[in-house]
Design an enzyme around this catalytic site. Structure first.
Site, PDB file in Angstrom:
ATOM      1  N   ASP A   1       2.016  -6.866   2.465  1.00 43.32           N
ATOM      2  CA  ASP A   1       0.837  -6.091   2.898  1.00 43.32           C
ATOM      3  C   ASP A   1       1.276  -4.861   3.700  1.00 43.32           C
ATOM      4  O   ASP A   1       0.625  -4.474   4.683  1.00 43.32           O
ATOM      5  CB  ASP A   1      -0.163  -6.937   3.689  1.00 43.32           C
ATOM      6  CG  ASP A   1      -1.552  -6.297   3.750  1.00 43.32           C
ATOM      7  OD1 ASP A   1      -1.744  -5.207   3.164  1.00 43.32           O
ATOM      8  OD2 ASP A   1      -2.441  -6.889   4.390  1.00 43.32           O
TER       9      ASP A   1
ATOM     10  N   HIS B   1      -2.812 -12.571   1.435  1.00 47.83           N
ATOM     11  CA  HIS B   1      -2.589 -12.760   2.888  1.00 47.83           C
ATOM     12  C   HIS B   1      -3.362 -13.904   3.533  1.00 47.83           C
ATOM     13  O   HIS B   1      -4.251 -13.671   4.348  1.00 47.83           O
ATOM     14  CB  HIS B   1      -2.823 -11.454   3.652  1.00 47.83           C
ATOM     15  CG  HIS B   1      -4.002 -10.617   3.230  1.00 47.83           C
ATOM     16  ND1 HIS B   1      -5.272 -11.119   3.123  1.00 47.83           N
ATOM     17  CD2 HIS B   1      -4.089  -9.303   2.895  1.00 47.83           C
ATOM     18  CE1 HIS B   1      -6.094 -10.151   2.749  1.00 47.83           C
ATOM     19  NE2 HIS B   1      -5.394  -9.040   2.596  1.00 47.83           N
TER      20      HIS B   1
ATOM     21  N   ASN C   1      -6.485   0.758  -3.195  1.00 48.85           N
ATOM     22  CA  ASN C   1      -7.395   1.411  -2.245  1.00 48.85           C
ATOM     23  C   ASN C   1      -6.871   2.789  -1.840  1.00 48.85           C
ATOM     24  O   ASN C   1      -6.613   3.080  -0.678  1.00 48.85           O
ATOM     25  CB  ASN C   1      -7.685   0.529  -1.020  1.00 48.85           C
ATOM     26  CG  ASN C   1      -6.449   0.173  -0.217  1.00 48.85           C
ATOM     27  OD1 ASN C   1      -5.324   0.254  -0.703  1.00 48.85           O
ATOM     28  ND2 ASN C   1      -6.646  -0.219   1.028  1.00 48.85           N
TER      29      ASN C   1
ATOM     30  N   ASN D   1      -5.744  -6.774   9.193  1.00 50.66           N
ATOM     31  CA  ASN D   1      -6.789  -7.537   8.526  1.00 50.66           C
ATOM     32  C   ASN D   1      -6.194  -8.338   7.373  1.00 50.66           C
ATOM     33  O   ASN D   1      -5.640  -7.727   6.460  1.00 50.66           O
ATOM     34  CB  ASN D   1      -7.862  -6.584   8.004  1.00 50.66           C
ATOM     35  CG  ASN D   1      -9.058  -7.337   7.451  1.00 50.66           C
ATOM     36  OD1 ASN D   1      -9.147  -8.555   7.575  1.00 50.66           O
ATOM     37  ND2 ASN D   1      -9.969  -6.615   6.818  1.00 50.66           N
TER      38      ASN D   1
ATOM     39  N   HIS E   1       0.865  -1.184   0.000  1.00 51.76           N
ATOM     40  CA  HIS E   1       0.000   0.000   0.000  1.00 51.76           C
ATOM     41  C   HIS E   1       0.902   1.234   0.000  1.00 51.76           C
ATOM     42  O   HIS E   1       1.555   1.523   1.000  1.00 51.76           O
ATOM     43  CB  HIS E   1      -0.930   0.000   1.214  1.00 51.76           C
ATOM     44  CG  HIS E   1      -1.908  -1.140   1.210  1.00 51.76           C
ATOM     45  ND1 HIS E   1      -3.110  -1.090   0.541  1.00 51.76           N
ATOM     46  CD2 HIS E   1      -1.843  -2.380   1.760  1.00 51.76           C
ATOM     47  CE1 HIS E   1      -3.758  -2.237   0.695  1.00 51.76           C
ATOM     48  NE2 HIS E   1      -3.007  -3.041   1.425  1.00 51.76           N
ATOM     49  N   LEU E   2       0.937   1.930  -1.141  1.00 50.82           N
ATOM     50  CA  LEU E   2       1.779   3.134  -1.237  1.00 50.82           C
ATOM     51  C   LEU E   2       0.991   4.403  -0.920  1.00 50.82           C
ATOM     52  O   LEU E   2       1.566   5.481  -0.803  1.00 50.82           O
ATOM     53  CB  LEU E   2       2.406   3.237  -2.629  1.00 50.82           C
ATOM     54  CG  LEU E   2       3.445   2.154  -2.975  1.00 50.82           C
ATOM     55  CD1 LEU E   2       3.962   2.350  -4.400  1.00 50.82           C
ATOM     56  CD2 LEU E   2       4.605   2.178  -1.985  1.00 50.82           C
ATOM     57  N   ARG E   3      -0.345   4.281  -0.822  1.00 49.41           N
ATOM     58  CA  ARG E   3      -1.246   5.342  -0.333  1.00 49.41           C
ATOM     59  C   ARG E   3      -1.416   6.538  -1.252  1.00 49.41           C
ATOM     60  O   ARG E   3      -2.288   7.369  -1.015  1.00 49.41           O
ATOM     61  CB  ARG E   3      -0.801   5.851   1.052  1.00 49.41           C
ATOM     62  CG  ARG E   3      -0.751   4.780   2.126  1.00 49.41           C
ATOM     63  CD  ARG E   3      -2.109   4.162   2.382  1.00 49.41           C
ATOM     64  NE  ARG E   3      -2.111   3.281   3.551  1.00 49.41           N
ATOM     65  CZ  ARG E   3      -2.795   2.153   3.626  1.00 49.41           C
ATOM     66  NH1 ARG E   3      -3.551   1.760   2.618  1.00 49.41           N
ATOM     67  NH2 ARG E   3      -2.743   1.400   4.699  1.00 49.41           N
TER      68      ARG E   3
ATOM     69  N   HIS F   1      -0.003   3.696   8.278  1.00 52.47           N
ATOM     70  CA  HIS F   1      -1.093   4.545   8.769  1.00 52.47           C
ATOM     71  C   HIS F   1      -0.502   5.628   9.671  1.00 52.47           C
ATOM     72  O   HIS F   1       0.359   5.328  10.495  1.00 52.47           O
ATOM     73  CB  HIS F   1      -2.097   3.732   9.601  1.00 52.47           C
ATOM     74  CG  HIS F   1      -2.917   2.781   8.796  1.00 52.47           C
ATOM     75  ND1 HIS F   1      -3.839   3.199   7.855  1.00 52.47           N
ATOM     76  CD2 HIS F   1      -2.972   1.426   8.789  1.00 52.47           C
ATOM     77  CE1 HIS F   1      -4.423   2.145   7.311  1.00 52.47           C
ATOM     78  NE2 HIS F   1      -3.913   1.056   7.845  1.00 52.47           N
TER      79      HIS F   1
END
Ligand code: DOR
Ligand code: ZN
Length: 431
Positions: free
Chosen positions: A305, A232, A92, A278, A60-62, A309
């Protein structure tokens, strides 16, 4: 073109020491090199293990939209420092990467940064809402050349949508990566459903929510003749489903995260939300099953994963905290600790699960290649004897949510090379 690189005394796949000369982006020579070519960068790699560059199918590179957590630049730095030469960026984001415009933006920004190959993962459904298929064909045909699609973070729950997605995937020769979680079974879930959650009074996330979706999707993938990838994997029961599906010839692959190899739900007694993720941390029975399945090849590869955050949404009360953990800079060390030290994998096995298999699953021709003369010089040098203490504040990510804070872990990446160019060395990136 970058200057030649001479690596001396490295042990390819943990074997006998040798020199590797990298020139014009490829491995020009393996064996003793008497003199360094003029202008060459020399890396004394005595005692270091040389492996093909790592490929992460789940990062996740956001960016766009979550730049307070991570950017394509900072995530690429973390990746290069962690030995990765290629990452797949999950969709996402905000806006969601569900169109050619957004995936192309991510791909272009990744190229500008230039530290690792950034491959955008396209969303399966518009806005990750699960209701309407996104334009998979347009994303596949864009310059980003999307090879993998996922609604990660959300499960593609509707069986008809999943069936159609797999049919398109078969026609387009791409992969659907499923976040396997039946949302009806995990409503309000906060932790693995088991003794620890019961004692803490946290609503449980039953392992069957994963197992049942994987079983369903294997049947749909078989019917469509499509490639399904399970993100995952976390439960011992899912391993049994995957084993049976593979034996039956279903085109299914899967990944396990470093944290599901090592950490268990007993950590939750601290109520520290850094351990919230998750799918959730499960039991020692599950971590053992993950390790055995990875060693055996029932689970194909490791994917991080990596889920940064910022503190305001992570360092708060358990129920409100976002799920997710940093992973790029600790993946190799956790893998060595859980798999190499107990003798479940050797260095060839590490190359398989961190580089070769993920590249194959995604259909990449320019990653996960063998360390041989004439191949692209895309590799990672690892110090197998290093021991280091993880400090979130010292990691390259903008966020600091590592569950390994203060832990002493084995093995460290010393240098990363992407097509002959040194992208990281001795803990610093080269932009
Ligand atoms: O823990 C997780 N974090 N699991 C996911 O599926 C999504 C990810 C995120 O985006 O933070
Ligand atoms: Zn996920």
């Amino acid at each position: 073109m970058s200057a030649p690189v001479l690596i001396t005394g490295a042990r390819p796949y943990g074997g006998e020491p040798t020199d590797l000369l990298l020139r014009d982006g490829v491995i020009a020579q393996i064996g003793q090199v008497a003199d360094a070519p003029e202008g060459a960068e020399v890396i004394d790699a005595a005692g270091l293990v040389a492996l093909p560059g790592f490929v992460d199918l789940h990062t996740h590179l956001r960016e766009p939209g979550g730049e307070d957590a991570e950017t394509i630049a900072t995530g690429s730095e973390a990746a290069a420092l962690g030995g990765f030469t290629c990452v797949f960026a999950m969709p996402n984001t905000d806006p969601v990467a569900d169109s050619a415009v957004v995936v192309e933006h991510v791909w272009r920004r990744g190229r500008e940064v230039g530290l690792v190959d950034v491959h955008p993962v396209g969303a399966v459904t518009v806005g990750l809402a699960g209701a309407r298929l996104a334009e998979l064909g347009t994303m596949a045909a864009s310059p980003a050349g999307v090879r993998m699609f996922s609604d990660d973070g959300m499960c593609v729950h509707d069986p008809l949508i999943m069936r159609r997605a797999l049919e398109y995937a078969s026609a387009l020769d791409v992969v659907i990566a499923q976040h396997a979680e039946d949302p009806r079974l995990t409503e309000g879930a906060q932790a693995h459903e088991g003794a620890v959650a019961a004692r803490l009074g946290l609503t449980g996330w039953p392992a069957t929510a994963e197992e049942t979706i994987v079983a369903r999707d294997c049947a749909l993938a078989r019917e469509a003749g499509a490639a399904l990838h399970v993100c995952h994997v976390s439960s011992v029961h899912t391993v049994a489903v995957l084993r049976a599906a593979k034996a039956a010839g279903v085109r299914v692959s899967s990944e396990v995260t470093p944290h599901h190899l090592l950490l268990t739900d007993t950590l939750l007694t601290s109520y520290d939300p850094v351990n919230k993720v998750n799918p959730p941390l499960r039991t020692a029975v599950d971590t053992k099953a993950m390790r055995d399945a990875l060693a055996e090849g029932v689970i194909d590869c490791v994917a991080t994963d990596h889920a940064p955050h910022p503190a305001q949404v992570k360092d708060c009360e358990w129920a409100a905290a976002r799920p997710g953990m940093l992973g790029l800079q600790t993946a190799l060390s956790v893998l060595v600790h859980t798999m190499v030290e107990p003798g479940l994998l050797d260095w060839r096995g590490v190359a398989r699960v961190l580089s070769e298999r993920p590249a194959e699953i995604a259909g990449l021709a320019d990653q996960g290649r063998p360390l041989e003369v004439g191949e692209l010089a895309t590799l990672t040098l690892v110090d197998p004897d290093a021991v280091w203490t993880v400090r979130g504040s010292e990691l390259a990510s903008l966020a600091a949510n590592t569950p390994y804070e203060g832990m002493r872990l084995p093995a460290r990446v010393v240098a990363t090379v992407l097509r002959g160019r040194v992208t990281a060395r001795d803990g610093k990136v080269r932009t």
